[in-house]
Design an enzyme around this catalytic site. Structure first.
Site, short mmCIF file in Angstrom:
data_model
loop_
_atom_site.label_atom_id
_atom_site.label_comp_id
_atom_site.label_asym_id
_atom_site.label_seq_id
_atom_site.Cartn_x
_atom_site.Cartn_y
_atom_site.Cartn_z
N HIS A 6 22.54 -0.03 -46.71
CA HIS A 6 23.37 1.18 -46.88
C HIS A 6 23.32 1.69 -48.32
O HIS A 6 24.25 2.36 -48.75
CB HIS A 6 24.83 0.89 -46.52
CG HIS A 6 25.09 0.72 -45.06
ND1 HIS A 6 24.73 -0.41 -44.37
CD2 HIS A 6 25.67 1.54 -44.15
CE1 HIS A 6 25.09 -0.28 -43.09
NE2 HIS A 6 25.66 0.89 -42.94
N GLU A 9 26.47 12.41 -36.65
CA GLU A 9 27.41 11.41 -36.16
C GLU A 9 28.71 11.53 -36.94
O GLU A 9 28.69 11.49 -38.18
CB GLU A 9 26.80 10.02 -36.33
CG GLU A 9 25.54 9.84 -35.49
CD GLU A 9 24.58 8.79 -36.04
OE1 GLU A 9 24.91 8.12 -37.04
OE2 GLU A 9 23.49 8.64 -35.47
N GLU A 58 19.88 8.39 -34.00
CA GLU A 58 19.23 9.09 -35.11
C GLU A 58 17.87 9.66 -34.73
O GLU A 58 17.53 10.78 -35.11
CB GLU A 58 19.07 8.16 -36.33
CG GLU A 58 20.36 7.91 -37.10
CD GLU A 58 21.18 6.77 -36.54
OE1 GLU A 58 20.70 6.12 -35.58
OE2 GLU A 58 22.29 6.52 -37.05
N ASP A 61 19.43 5.15 -45.56
CA ASP A 61 18.79 3.98 -44.93
C ASP A 61 18.48 4.24 -43.46
O ASP A 61 17.53 3.71 -42.90
CB ASP A 61 19.71 2.77 -45.04
CG ASP A 61 20.28 2.62 -46.45
OD1 ASP A 61 19.87 1.70 -47.15
OD2 ASP A 61 21.12 3.46 -46.84
N PHE A 62 19.32 5.07 -42.82
CA PHE A 62 19.15 5.33 -41.39
C PHE A 62 18.02 6.32 -41.12
O PHE A 62 17.65 6.53 -39.96
CB PHE A 62 20.45 5.85 -40.76
CG PHE A 62 21.67 5.01 -40.99
CD1 PHE A 62 21.58 3.71 -41.49
CD2 PHE A 62 22.94 5.50 -40.71
CE1 PHE A 62 22.71 2.94 -41.71
CE2 PHE A 62 24.07 4.74 -40.92
CZ PHE A 62 23.96 3.46 -41.43
#
Lengths: 325, 319
Positions: A129, A29, A60, A85-86
């Site tokens: 984050h 991204e 994701e 975190d993602f």
């Protein structure tokens, strides 16, 4: 040698590997036109074009599976997951797919996939984050996990990861992105699975990862003035980790402190401590101590209180020197 | 779509009957305790894998699901190799590590069944991405059920595939049952293919009929091969048996099962072949005997094959 920032060392590693091998590509991204949300891929889209520096939808789970599928079909994707975190959003693609495709399919396929992801606190980015989740992935057979702490190591480890035929998670530390350090002008690699002895010492071994390597170095400077000699190891790779270098050091100092930014419970420190206990408890003169974050999410406002630092390492070393097994 | 020759009609019929005989036999050997774990059979759905794969070349890839025996057989996997893997034997293509639910065979582009519903969709999309990146003409077919259309990976993958015009055909085998849950309980639309519009790709619905599936899949594969992008092809197929072998199907009304059996894709195709003089009943009977023999031989082969040795447990985890 030349001086370079951590972030630009990442960029150089990707650029060099993409020049070397046409099957290497960057997916993620904002990685193309915008150059990455932290700027790690600046200039790469201009150099290699949108076919090889691929801006994706905010998907994701989809891009993780897509990268794994492209990898088993002969490409060598570098997938950027913007914040560690993602990674929680794409766990199936990592854990059930990328990590298992080779073994589950009887070694018919290889999965040469790199997942780059910035982790850690220090930016007041808050609970979603700022996490360090490396232990989750180190727990999964089939994955490799590295945590470079310096510009030299991030370039060398990322290049090794890109050339590796297995899925490798490269955990960058956002707080280190601006750090400067020296790297050779010529090409070099840093092997996955090899710790770095940052300083030799005789009284206590400190095993640290990522940002905590630098905090531990500060603590070691302070302890040195008090006559305490610290042997500091940067683990660099979490899975596989360099047991031999750790064992050799502990056999010399007989005391061990492990420091990481991730939550202390069930972390890398627990694995290292347990392994040292299993293999060489007779060498230990004191209980092993761990330095890590408290068992709470990373708060926005109290981040400084949350993050482990050199003071915590200093105290742990003092304590481990006082206590006798 | 190319016209089928008489030989190809025969071969298609033989493949469909083969899949059914394999599945019937597997139900027996599984129920007798010869195969541990779970198996999911595709009886009633044989037309789709055969009709779709008849449009593919060897280097084209497929990604399949937990109900994937038919897809692997239609893509051409050797019956003995297939059976050895299902029995968990060392000479299976996955060394006995995959069993039924994760069967893969790279040599024929069978990229693997997947134990995670929707897990194969982005992987197949990635394979299509690689095909386009490498500028070859290979097409990828991604099989999944209507249950998968509830997963986020379905949406994310179809969006990217259309955005980048990837050479892939998404084949949704809508058998009306997502495991134990009927479609009306989990989906506010009747046709999964309706969703294609939101990805700006063709959405096509066909019945559980070999000829219609063959024609629609042919169009979709050709479109993908021409570089024009993906298609979402939905087949209204019917599942005769439970989600897994041993499922008592207490959640399912008897007339739903009878209705499924009444729409037998093999009987329908057989009638077509008979009435168009493409196959005679005596030829069909001979084919069936031949197939039963080859299935028995494959079962015997698998039974007599060695299990992997425990010393091989950790081999090949990393390349």
């Amino acid at each position: 040698m030349k001086e370079i920032r951590y972030l630009w060392a990442i960029n150089e590693a990707i650029r060099e590997e993409m020049e070397r091998d046409g099957n290497v590509l960057l997916i993620g991204e904002d990685v193309g036109g915008p150059g990455g949300s932290f700027g790690a891929s600046r200039g790469l889209a201009e150099r290699f074009g949108p076919e090889r520096v691929v801006d994706t939808p905010i998907s994701e789970a989809g891009i993780m599976g897509l990268a794994a599928g492209a990898a088993v079909c002969g490409l060598r994707p570098i997938l950027e997951i913007m914040f560690m975190d993602f990674m929680t959003v794409c766990m199936d693609g990592i854990v059930n797919q990328a990590a298992k495709l080779r073994y589950m399919f009887g070694n018919q396929y290889t999965v040469p996939l790199v997942i780059r992801t910035p982790a850690g606190g220090g930016l007041n980015a808050g609970p979603q984050h700022s996490q360090c989740l490396e232990a989750w992935f180190a727990h999964v057979p089939g994955l490799k996990v590295v945590m470079p702490a310096t510009p030299y190591d991030v370039k060398g480890l990322l290049k090794s990861a890109i050339r590796d035929d297995n899925p490798v998670i490269v955990v960058e530390n956002k707080a280190l992105h601006a750090m400067k350090g020296n790297i050779p002008e010529e090409e070099y690699l840093v092997p996955i699975g090899k710790a770095d002895i940052k300083r030799s010492g005789s009284d206590v071994t400190v095993v640290a990862t990522s940002r905590m390597v630098h905090e531990s170095a500060k603590a070691a400077d302070r302890l040195e003035k008090e006559g305490i000699s610290v042997e500091l190891l940067d683990l660099r790779s979490i899975s596989p980790w360099d047991r031999d270098t750790v064992f050799t050091s502990v056999a010399k100092t007989h005391r061990l402190v492990i420091a990481h930014e991730a939550v202390k419970s069930f972390g890398t420190g627990a694995e290292v401590a347990a392994t040292v206990s299993e293999e060489m408890i007779h060498e230990l003169d004191a209980p092993i101590l761990r330095v890590g974050a408290p068992f709470v999410p990373v708060p926005f406002s109290l981040e400084k209180a949350y993050l482990p630092n050199s003071e915590d390492v200093y105290k742990a070393v003092k304590k481990v020197l006082e206590r006798i097994l | 779509m190319s016209e089928l020759t008489k030989g190809e009609f025969m071969a298609s019929y033989r493949d469909m009957v083969k899949i059914r005989r394999v599945e019937e036999t597997l139900m027996d050997v599984f129920s007798a305790g010869e195969i541990p774990g779970f198996i999911h059979v595709c009886i009633g759905q044989e037309a789709t894998p055969v009709a779709v794969c008849k449009n593919l070349k060897e280097s084209d890839c497929i990604a399949t699901t937990h109900r994937g025996h038919g897809h692997a057989l239609a893509k051409g996997i050797d019956l003995k190799l297939f059976m050895a893997e299902l029995f968990g034997k060392k000479n299976g293509p996955c060394l006995g590590r995959s069993g039924s639910m994760h069967l893969a065979y790279k040599a024929l582009g069978i990229m693997g069944a997947n134990g995670i519903v929707g897990g194969g969709i982005p992987i197949a999309t990635g394979a299509a991405f690689a095909s386009k990146y490498k500028k070859n003409t290979d097409v990828i077919v991604c099989f999944f059920g209507e249950g998968s259309a509830g997963e986020g990976t379905f949406h994310e993958s179809l969006n990217m595939a259309s955005l980048w015009k990837l050479p892939i055909v998404y084949v949704c085998e809508n058998n009306g049952w997502a495991e134990f849950t009927s479609q009306s309980v989990h989906m506010p639309i009747k046709d999964v293919a309706d969703r294609a519009a939101s990805y700006n790709m063709p959405g096509v619905v066909v019945p559980n009929d070999f000829l219609e599936i063959y024609a629609a899949a042919g169009d979709a594969v050709e479109r993908a091969r021409r570089g024009e992008g993906p298609t979402l092809l939905e087949v209204k197929s019917r599942r005769w048996h439970g989600h897994f072998v041993g499922d008592a199907q207490k959640y399912r009304a008897a007339d739903d099962i009878e209705g499924a059996r009444a729409q037998d894709c093999i009987a329908r195709f057989e009638n077509y072949l008979f009435s168009n003089n493409l196959l005679r009943p005596d030829e069909a009977a001979a084919l069936d005997r031949e197939i039963r023999d080859s299935v028995s031989q494959a079962i015997e082969f698998a039974r007599n094959s060695p299990f992997p040795d425990p010393s091989e447990l950790t081999e090949g985890l990393y390349a």
